[in-house]
Design an enzyme around this catalytic site. Structure first.
Site, PDB file in Angstrom:
ATOM      1  N   LYS A 193     -34.196 -18.966 -28.887  1.00  0.00           N
ATOM      2  CA  LYS A 193     -33.673 -19.702 -27.732  1.00  0.00           C
ATOM      3  C   LYS A 193     -32.314 -20.285 -28.114  1.00  0.00           C
ATOM      4  CE  LYS A 193     -33.687 -23.921 -25.225  1.00  0.00           C
ATOM      5  NZ  LYS A 193     -32.226 -23.846 -25.279  1.00  0.00           N
ATOM      6  N   GLU A 269     -33.692 -28.751 -38.944  1.00  0.00           N
ATOM      7  CA  GLU A 269     -32.379 -29.164 -39.466  1.00  0.00           C
ATOM      8  C   GLU A 269     -31.797 -30.084 -38.402  1.00  0.00           C
ATOM      9  OE1 GLU A 269     -28.907 -29.777 -39.763  1.00  0.00           O
ATOM     10  OE2 GLU A 269     -28.386 -27.642 -39.594  1.00  0.00           O
ATOM     11  N   CYS A 303     -23.400 -31.483 -37.915  1.00  0.00           N
ATOM     12  CA  CYS A 303     -24.534 -32.307 -38.325  1.00  0.00           C
ATOM     13  C   CYS A 303     -24.242 -33.002 -39.649  1.00  0.00           C
ATOM     14  CB  CYS A 303     -25.776 -31.445 -38.437  1.00  0.00           C
ATOM     15  SG  CYS A 303     -25.490 -29.945 -39.368  1.00  0.00           S
ATOM     16  N   GLU A 400     -25.462 -41.174 -34.898  1.00  0.00           N
ATOM     17  CA  GLU A 400     -24.633 -39.979 -34.981  1.00  0.00           C
ATOM     18  C   GLU A 400     -23.756 -39.924 -33.724  1.00  0.00           C
ATOM     19  OE1 GLU A 400     -26.677 -36.089 -34.679  1.00  0.00           O
ATOM     20  OE2 GLU A 400     -25.588 -35.556 -36.490  1.00  0.00           O
TER      21      GLU A 400
END
Ligand code: TXE
Length: 501
Positions: A193, A269, A303, A400
């Site tokens: 996906k 992750e 990330c 973040e």
């Protein structure tokens, strides 16, 4: 701030790019969504719609999983010789290389990253990664085990089965490679996906994989949204393994879905808030450049972005002044133009999230050194922003941001910076800038992060494992470590007739 214009930067000769694939890929064929629905894909430079893409739901996931199941259970893929699998992956890498510039152009069009980076880094990294895993395909094997008793004991390393893989939008092709490369090398079949923001390039490279000889049903792609495609995929009882890259919140959701359905093993992750530590002995000019790259690369949408820049007090003032100048020099603009370093953010949601964090930084009394606003009036451009005087308890120090916002902290002692660098729920990466071997050795051991880059940052060779401590994830991708995610180990025990032999 400088917003590059055509007059300032040389125009690129943009390769012809057209959008040829917008349907799901199921059992080797491009097909419409079962519901017939589509969703829009955008150009982040303008917010304009560039394609209408098949919008998946549970029915499409069922069809894709059934195809992957059949391709796994009936072959030929898992039973093909490992050498033949390897050759298909190598042929695929050659084909991608041949189409490098068109693929990169499509990536830039749909994602907004500078074309030069897509063409010179992202697509070549996909190629390199597939060649790396092609090299592994025929070197995956079990062991002969010296067990007690009169037994011959061996282990077989078998593919795990149907892998469900969910990827984000920040590096669509690299995420494709990290997931699909090792899974195929081990002989698995896949339902992938893609992110709803970036559905296009995966379909193009998947088409090339089939041209290279991949049998139908081995790689299936369902486009669409998290709740309607991601959830049924993560919950599917015929999916044997789940691999996810994205936010920590969604990571928790998919881990729960995997547990509640069939306990499929999950690798994650997730997000990060990685420290970048500049010690007192550092060459300040080099540290400034690297810290800038560590944060601003890919519009800050990494990330592992070095998003907490810790500077020793002895070099703090000089570092700050130079970092601000560096951010002001950063050329922001149309990612198809030469010399542009920063393009638009991916979409309006991320764009607004970043502006909210900037506001929060200002309100919590961090010092806004430069930037702090959108750039231009069209598309999702954000000014490269630098905050100094950032305190550990501020929201901008903890969350973040995922955008071009550098936050600079001051520190005094190594023990202090270790404690502060580690006091986060994340543990994805860390950067250390020092010329002192003892300091480097101390920090590399003390930092609780899956990667420590010393006097470098964002080095992503195919052989280097990548993944997180703490809430940055579970498991490692790339290198030999990723193979373990896609293999089952079977112990086989046979009595020995003649123990003496
Ligand atoms: O992430 P999501 P979003 C971080 C970054 C960013 C934030 C949100 O801070 O600002 O996450 O981004 C699919 N079940 N990262 O909203 O939702 C989704 O469709 C199953 C860090 O884009 O995690 C997409 O394919 N799947 C990061 C993928 O998950 C679901 C990269 C990632 O989307 C789902 C991206 C659900 N319930 C964002 N909901 C990194 N680690 O690199 C969504 N998805």
């Amino acid at each position: 701030h400088r917003y590059s214009t055509a007059a300032e930067v040389e125009e690129l000769i943009t390769p012809q790019v057209s959008i040829n694939y917008t349907q799901h890929l199921i059992n080797g064929k491009f097909v419409d969504a079962a519901s017939g629905k589509t969703f829009p894909a955008y150009d982040p430079r303008t917010g304009d719609v560039i394609a209408h893409v098949a919008e998946g739901d549970a029915e499409d996931v069922n069809r894709a999983v059934a195809a992957a199941r059949k391709a796994f259970d009936e072959g030929p893929w898992p039973r093909m010789t490992a050498y033949e699998r390897s050759r298909i992956l190598l042929r695929f890498a050659d084909l991608v290389e041949k189409h490098n510039d068109e693929i990169a152009a499509l990536e830039t069009w749909n994602n907004g990253k500078p074309y030069e980076q897509a063409a010179k880094a992202e697509v070549p990294m996909l190629v390199r990664l597939f060649r790396y895993y092609a090299g592994w395909a025929d070197k995956i094997h079990g062991l002969t085990v010296p067990a007690d008793g009169n037994y011959h004991v061996q282990t077989l390393h078998e593919p795990i089965g149907v892998a469900g893989q969910i990827i984000p939008w920040n590096f669509p092709l690299i995420m494709f490679a990290w997931k699909v490369g090792p899974a195929l090398a081990c002989g698995n079949t896949i339902v992938l996906k893609t992110a709803e923001q970036t559905p296009l390039t995966a379909l193009v490279v998947a088409k090339l994989l089939h041209e290279a000889g991949l049998p139908p049903g081995v790689l299936n792609i369902v486009s669409g949204y998290g709740p309607t495609v991601g959830v049924p995929l993560a919950s599917h009882v015929d999916v044997d393994k789940l691999a996810f890259t994205g936010s920590t919140d969604t990571g928790k959701v998919v881990l729960g879905l995997a547990a509640k359905s069939n306990l499929k093993p999950v690798t994650l992750e997730l997000g990060g808030k990685s420290p970048f530590i500049v010690c007192e002995d550092a060459d300040v000019d080099k540290a400034v450049e690297l810290a800038h790259f560590a944060l601003f690369f890919n519009q800050g949408q990494c990330c592992c972005a070095g998003s907490r820049t810790f500077i020793h007090e002895r070099v703090y003032d000089e570092f700050l002044e130079k970092s601000k100048k560096r951010a002001l020099r950063c050329v922001v603009g149309d990612p198809f133009k030469k010399g542009v370093e920063q393009g638009p953010q991916i979409d309006t949601e991320q764009f607004e999230k970043i502006l909210r964090y900037i506001k929060s930084g200002i309100e919590s009394n961090a010092t806004l050194e430069c930037g702090g606003d959108r750039l231009g009036s069209k598309g999702f451009y954000v000014q490269p922003t630098v905050f100094s005087n950032v305190q550990d308890d501020m929201l901008i120090a903890q969350d973040e941001i995922f955008g071009p916002v550098q936050t600079i902290f001051k520190f005094k002692e190594i023990d202090e910076v270790i404690r502060r660098a580690n006091s986060t729920r994340y543990g994805l990466a860390a950067g250390v800038f020092t010329q002192n071997l003892a300091t480097a050795n101390t920090l590399m051991r003390a930092l609780r992060a899956g990667t420590v880059w010393i006097n470098c940052f964002d080095v992503f060779d195919a052989a280097i494992p990548f993944g997180g401590y703490k809430m940055s994830g579970i498991g490692r991708e790339k290198g030999i470590y990723s193979l373990l995610n896609y293999l089952q180990v079977k112990a086989v025990v046979t009595p020995l007739k003649n123990p003496a032999w």
